[in-house]
Design a protein around this motif. Sequence first.
Motif, PDB file in Angstrom:
ATOM      1  N   UNK A   1      34.753  42.086  34.034  1.00  0.00           N
ATOM      2  CA  UNK A   1      34.149  41.448  35.200  1.00  0.00           C
ATOM      3  C   UNK A   1      35.021  40.359  35.817  1.00  0.00           C
ATOM      4  N   UNK A   2      36.095  39.968  35.141  1.00  0.00           N
ATOM      5  CA  UNK A   2      36.971  38.908  35.656  1.00  0.00           C
ATOM      6  C   UNK A   2      37.714  39.423  36.881  1.00  0.00           C
ATOM      7  N   UNK A   3      37.608  38.679  37.986  1.00  0.00           N
ATOM      8  CA  UNK A   3      38.280  39.064  39.221  1.00  0.00           C
ATOM      9  C   UNK A   3      39.594  38.290  39.367  1.00  0.00           C
ATOM     10  N   UNK A   4      39.572  36.993  39.094  1.00  0.00           N
ATOM     11  CA  UNK A   4      40.782  36.165  39.145  1.00  0.00           C
ATOM     12  C   UNK A   4      41.077  35.660  37.739  1.00  0.00           C
ATOM     13  N   UNK A   5      42.218  36.044  37.179  1.00  0.00           N
ATOM     14  CA  UNK A   5      42.562  35.566  35.837  1.00  0.00           C
ATOM     15  C   UNK A   5      42.905  34.074  35.845  1.00  0.00           C
ATOM     16  N   UNK A   6      42.738  33.449  34.716  1.00  0.00           N
ATOM     17  CA  UNK A   6      42.939  32.017  34.595  1.00  0.00           C
ATOM     18  C   UNK A   6      44.345  31.532  34.837  1.00  0.00           C
ATOM     19  N   UNK A   7      45.334  32.407  34.830  1.00  0.00           N
ATOM     20  CA  UNK A   7      46.713  31.978  35.042  1.00  0.00           C
ATOM     21  C   UNK A   7      46.934  31.449  36.459  1.00  0.00           C
ATOM     22  N   UNK A   8      46.080  31.845  37.402  1.00  0.00           N
ATOM     23  CA  UNK A   8      46.220  31.402  38.788  1.00  0.00           C
ATOM     24  C   UNK A   8      45.471  30.111  39.080  1.00  0.00           C
ATOM     25  N   UNK A   9      44.570  29.684  38.194  1.00  0.00           N
ATOM     26  CA  UNK A   9      43.700  28.532  38.459  1.00  0.00           C
ATOM     27  C   UNK A   9      44.231  27.308  37.724  1.00  0.00           C
ATOM     28  N   UNK A  10      44.416  26.227  38.471  1.00  0.00           N
ATOM     29  CA  UNK A  10      44.916  24.997  37.862  1.00  0.00           C
ATOM     30  C   UNK A  10      43.779  24.043  37.503  1.00  0.00           C
TER      31      UNK A  10
END
Length: 90
Positions: free
Chosen positions: A61-70
């Motif tokens: 269900x993850x659309x944006x992985x955490x590597x992109x979020x600061x």
Amino acid sequence: MLEAPLHADFAFVRAWKGDRDGNLVYRRTARNFNPMMATAGRVTIAEVECLVEPGEIDPDHVVTPGIFVRHILVGVKYERRIEKRTIRTR
């Protein structure tokens, strides 16, 4: 002809659910542009309605992985606006 892409210094996105690692899940029309903006920004700041612990979100269900979020912040007092149809009696 190929044009150069636009790069953003900051990307502000709003997600329905996110975990502390930065994985985001969107609802409804938020899936249109938020995932693209999260990947285009050098610094992505995500506001989530529901913050859960890592591992509680199904990986499918993850659309944006955490590597992109600061940065992640939890929003408060969301106003749920629902349109109501009114009928005038004559």
